[in-house]
Design a protein around this motif. Structure first.
Motif, PDB file in Angstrom:
ATOM      1  N   VAL A 148     -59.608  16.199 -12.896  1.00 47.38           N
ATOM      2  CA  VAL A 148     -60.647  17.208 -13.044  1.00 47.38           C
ATOM      3  C   VAL A 148     -60.283  18.103 -14.229  1.00 47.38           C
ATOM      4  O   VAL A 148     -59.166  18.624 -14.309  1.00 47.38           O
ATOM      5  CB  VAL A 148     -60.811  18.047 -11.754  1.00 47.38           C
ATOM      6  N   PHE A 149     -61.214  18.252 -15.152  1.00 47.98           N
ATOM      7  CA  PHE A 149     -61.012  19.059 -16.355  1.00 47.98           C
ATOM      8  C   PHE A 149     -60.564  20.470 -15.992  1.00 47.98           C
ATOM      9  O   PHE A 149     -61.129  21.101 -15.095  1.00 47.98           O
ATOM     10  CB  PHE A 149     -62.323  19.081 -17.149  1.00 47.98           C
ATOM     11  N   GLY A 150     -59.571  20.989 -16.719  1.00 45.12           N
ATOM     12  CA  GLY A 150     -58.986  22.294 -16.426  1.00 45.12           C
ATOM     13  C   GLY A 150     -59.909  23.480 -16.601  1.00 45.12           C
ATOM     14  O   GLY A 150     -59.523  24.609 -16.309  1.00 45.12           O
ATOM     15  N   GLY A 151     -61.145  23.270 -17.051  1.00 44.34           N
ATOM     16  CA  GLY A 151     -62.089  24.375 -17.214  1.00 44.34           C
ATOM     17  C   GLY A 151     -63.053  24.508 -16.046  1.00 44.34           C
ATOM     18  O   GLY A 151     -63.875  25.414 -16.012  1.00 44.34           O
ATOM     19  N   MET A 570     -72.143  34.658 -15.074  1.00 47.94           N
ATOM     20  CA  MET A 570     -70.899  34.701 -14.297  1.00 47.94           C
ATOM     21  C   MET A 570     -71.019  33.840 -13.044  1.00 47.94           C
ATOM     22  O   MET A 570     -70.066  33.149 -12.653  1.00 47.94           O
ATOM     23  CB  MET A 570     -70.588  36.161 -13.925  1.00 47.94           C
ATOM     24  N   THR A 571     -72.204  33.856 -12.419  1.00 44.96           N
ATOM     25  CA  THR A 571     -72.424  33.037 -11.220  1.00 44.96           C
ATOM     26  C   THR A 571     -72.263  31.553 -11.557  1.00 44.96           C
ATOM     27  O   THR A 571     -71.585  30.805 -10.849  1.00 44.96           O
ATOM     28  CB  THR A 571     -73.845  33.294 -10.645  1.00 44.96           C
ATOM     29  N   ILE A 576     -69.685  26.341 -11.384  1.00 42.78           N
ATOM     30  CA  ILE A 576     -69.428  25.087 -12.115  1.00 42.78           C
ATOM     31  C   ILE A 576     -68.237  25.232 -13.052  1.00 42.78           C
ATOM     32  O   ILE A 576     -67.327  24.423 -13.069  1.00 42.78           O
ATOM     33  CB  ILE A 576     -70.662  24.654 -12.946  1.00 42.78           C
ATOM     34  N   GLY A 577     -68.244  26.282 -13.864  1.00 38.73           N
ATOM     35  CA  GLY A 577     -67.223  26.471 -14.886  1.00 38.73           C
ATOM     36  C   GLY A 577     -67.895  27.030 -16.125  1.00 38.73           C
ATOM     37  O   GLY A 577     -69.112  26.903 -16.305  1.00 38.73           O
ATOM     38  N   ALA A 578     -67.091  27.634 -17.010  1.00 36.65           N
ATOM     39  CA  ALA A 578     -67.649  28.319 -18.185  1.00 36.65           C
ATOM     40  C   ALA A 578     -68.435  27.375 -19.092  1.00 36.65           C
ATOM     41  O   ALA A 578     -69.349  27.794 -19.800  1.00 36.65           O
ATOM     42  CB  ALA A 578     -66.521  28.987 -18.967  1.00 36.65           C
ATOM     43  N   ILE A 579     -68.101  26.090 -19.054  1.00 36.92           N
ATOM     44  CA  ILE A 579     -68.753  25.113 -19.930  1.00 36.92           C
ATOM     45  C   ILE A 579     -70.264  25.020 -19.670  1.00 36.92           C
ATOM     46  O   ILE A 579     -71.034  24.634 -20.537  1.00 36.92           O
ATOM     47  CB  ILE A 579     -68.082  23.729 -19.757  1.00 36.92           C
ATOM     48  N   ALA A 580     -70.688  25.393 -18.445  1.00 43.18           N
ATOM     49  CA  ALA A 580     -72.105  25.238 -18.072  1.00 43.18           C
ATOM     50  C   ALA A 580     -72.900  26.536 -18.196  1.00 43.18           C
ATOM     51  O   ALA A 580     -74.074  26.588 -17.823  1.00 43.18           O
ATOM     52  CB  ALA A 580     -72.197  24.717 -16.637  1.00 43.18           C
ATOM     53  N   LYS A 581     -72.291  27.580 -18.742  1.00 39.60           N
ATOM     54  CA  LYS A 581     -73.010  28.859 -18.870  1.00 39.60           C
ATOM     55  C   LYS A 581     -74.196  28.719 -19.825  1.00 39.60           C
ATOM     56  O   LYS A 581     -74.042  28.196 -20.929  1.00 39.60           O
ATOM     57  CB  LYS A 581     -72.076  29.952 -19.410  1.00 39.60           C
TER      58      LYS A 581
END
Length: 635
Positions: A148-151, A570-571, A576-581
């Motif tokens: 799983v990707f660390g982000g 932020m939600t 999911i992770g910051a990549i999906a913001k």
């Protein structure tokens, strides 16, 4: 059939044979590997099931092909060169002999902790050599790894662990990524509140961040290594695996909110990753090969670990980011290690272009022979910059197209052999049978045409299933067009028969080369307290290729729109992770829906792209006025 193609004539003849007699072709290619028992049958398949089996009846272990078989001639050849996030930290080099020893030791650690063949192990680690060691150790004992990707966030990890019912997690106290410290163990602790299947967590020391260690469950990597050394378990024979035994699960975004676990099996994946690595990059003995991807994605699996190591290559792993401590970091690494082959993403290239040429000009890039691009179609401006300023107009660029599901590269120039064209992935690799179809599934023949890209015949790296849900695999990839694998991509075939990927035609957004399902992002946005409904689309982004544009309906008008946008972001980041913001969040009163309630994302996509002059017929919408309102308030 020669393993390495060395001319256009050889490519043409290999491709022809691979189409006319695929079993004979791949049978000959497979002879280049080490088998405990040869296959009874090269291929058995149907795409209706789907049911694909390669090298049926064969027995092998992929790590014997990646490690043991090189010990005779390449024991002292560097297998992995590792460059730390901080340039002042000393780099590490593991030879094939050292890597083999470390993999055997950690394989014994896994067995000593009760992990056995067929068990699932979740790996959530920084980009350090121990990540590659953990992956290979799982493969050596027949455990199925799920990296799983660390982000990713705690919720995303919990979803993946629960789907695969992992019994062990391998992580680290933390990781370094640019100027950030990532608290990996804390994220795992948050995830495991929801994960009853996990019995053991092994924690590598990396950042020396204080972490909580739960008695009986959490164990230090270093202590576990000492235990097996004390017990004299320094060697670990490779488990005999069937050709079709599962090797790994890699989760990719789905068109529903639930991530789907793409499953790759042992023999076909190995043969395909190694064959494509060797031929696309035209790898030569002693070359230093640098793939800048993260092992949490398929590129890292196939072209940092398995493909290069199966070919006895020297593969360079980098812990950091291209802009830290400054935008010259990649070029420093090329200079420092005399890198011959560089494989990176268009997002990275565009980001470095923006930083200007000051970071490139004093770096010695003369060792470079081949440049590669991966993750998304590369735009012409980035291609030209990469060619001129990094390759100095003398390095072929292999613009590779492939997917998590394909296991390896499907369409690409062969370095120095195929004539390249900016933005074109050019020609299919041997064994890859392509077809362009229209919406009805009818073939679009000839050149100078475009359509939906399908594959009509299996290749050894074909995904076998989605973990625990074979019907989902069928529906997602094989149901749209009969007897075909549908890639989800639109594609152009030009007058020369060259292929150019034009982008996703389904509900998936390609952000910095990472595919994110719109449904997954919508689900996360909809979990925010004040959100009634949302719709997410991709739009052109000058660095990331595509950005995420969200249209959001709120319960009541936001008092502070900017703060609400930040709260929603932020939600998404937490779930999911910051990549999906989302890059842009537009608050709307309604969404364009058909009378049956389907959101017309096509209209939303055009508005997000700024193409409002040609929205097509909106008269069939439940409320056409909604479109005007969205258009007038576009961000």
């Amino acid at each position: 059939m020669k393993f390495q193609i060395e001319s256009l004539e050889e490519y043409t003849s290999a491709y022809q044979k691979s189409v006319e007699d695929p079993e004979a072709f791949w049978g000959e290619i497979a002879e280049n590997f080490q088998w405990k028992k040869k296959w009874d049958k090269v291929l058995e398949w149907d795409f209706k099931g789907p049911n694909v089996k390669w090298f049926k009846g064969a027995k092998l272990n992929i790590t014997e092909n990646c490690l043991d078989r090189h010990l005779k001639d390449k024991a002292d050849t560097p297998a992995i060169i590792w460059e730390a996030n901080d340039p002042s930290e000393h780099h590490r080099v593991l030879t094939y002999k050292q890597l083999h020893q470390k993999v055997c030791l950690f394989s014994s650690v896994l067995k000593n902790n009760g992990v056995k063949k067929g068990d699932r192990v979740c790996i959530y680690m920084p980009m350090v050599p121990e990540l590659a060691i953990a992956v290979l150790a799982c493969a050596r004992i027949g455990a199925i790894h799920s990296v799983v990707f660390g982000g990713f966030s705690a919720q995303s990890i919990a979803d993946r662990i629960n789907d695969a019912q992992c019994e062990m997690v391998i992580t680290a106290d933390g990781g370094f990524r640019g100027a950030k410290d990532i608290p990996l163990k804390n994220v795992i602790d948050d995830a495991l509140v929801q994960c009853a299947s996990v019995k053991t967590v092994i924690v590598l020391t990396r950042t020396r961040t204080p972490v909580s260690m739960i008695k009986g469950r959490d164990k230090w990597w270093e202590d576990e290594i000492k235990k097996v050394e004390t017990l004299g378990l320094t060697d670990c024979p490779a488990e005999e695996m069937d050709a079709e035994d599962e090797l790994f699960i890699l989760y990719t975004s789905g068109s529903t909110g639930k991530p789907k676990g793409v499953v790759h099996t042992t023999a076909g994946y190995m043969v395909y990753a190694a064959y494509t690595f060797q031929n696309v990059f035209q790898y030569q003995p002693e070359d230093v090969y640098f793939c800048t991807a993260d092992i949490g994605w398929i590129t890292g699996h196939s072209y940092i670990i398995y493909g290069p190591l199966a070919q006895g290559a020297t593969t360079l792993m980098f812990e950091g980011v291209p802009t830290y401590p400054d935008a010259g970091r990649f070029w420093d690494i090329v200079d420092k290690f005399k890198v011959n082959v560089l494989y990176t993403a268009p997002t990275a290239i565009r980001s470095l272009m923006q930083s200007g040429l000051d970071y490139v000009k004093d770096k010695d890039l003369s060792s470079l022979k081949v440049l590669g691009s991966v993750g998304e179609p590369i735009n012409e401006e980035a291609w030209n910059w990469y060619n001129e300023h990094i390759g100095k107009n003398k390095c072929p660029i292999v613009d590779t197209w492939w997917q998590t599901e394909t296991g390896g590269i499907m369409i690409s120039p062969l370095a120095g052999i195929t004539k390249t064209k900016p933005c074109f992935a050019t020609l299919p690799l041997p064994g890859v049978q392509l077809m362009l179809v229209d919406e009805k599934g009818d073939e679009i023949k000839g050149n100078g045409v475009s359509g939906n890209l399908c594959i009509t015949f299996p290749w050894p790296g074909t995904l076998r299933t989605t973990y625990g849900d074979h019907e989902r695999c069928r529906q997602t990839y094989f149901a749209a067009y009969e007897n075909k694998y549908f890639t989800g991509d639109g594609c152009l075939r030009d007058e020369d028969g060259y292929y150019r990927i034009t982008g996703r035609v389904d509900d998936v957004i390609n952000v910095s080369g990472h595919r994110i399902g719109t449904a997954e992002v919508e689900n996360a946005i909809n979990m925010f307290t004040d959100v009634v409904e949302s719709a997410v689309v991709g739009y052109p982004h000058e660095i990331k290729g595509q950005g995420i544009y969200a249209y959001v309906i709120l319960n009541e008008e936001a008092e502070d729109e900017e703060l609400t946008r930040k709260d929603i972001s932020m939600t998404v980041s937490r779930i999911i992770g910051a990549i999906a913001k989302p890059e842009k969040i537009q608050f709307v009163k309604g969404l364009p829906k058909t009378r049956s309630g389907k959101i017309m994302r096509r209209i939303l996509r055009k508005i997000a792209e700024g193409d409002v002059s040609n929205l097509g017929d909106t008269s069939t919408l439940l409320d056409p006025n909604v479109v005007e309102d969205i258009k007038n308030n576009k961000l």
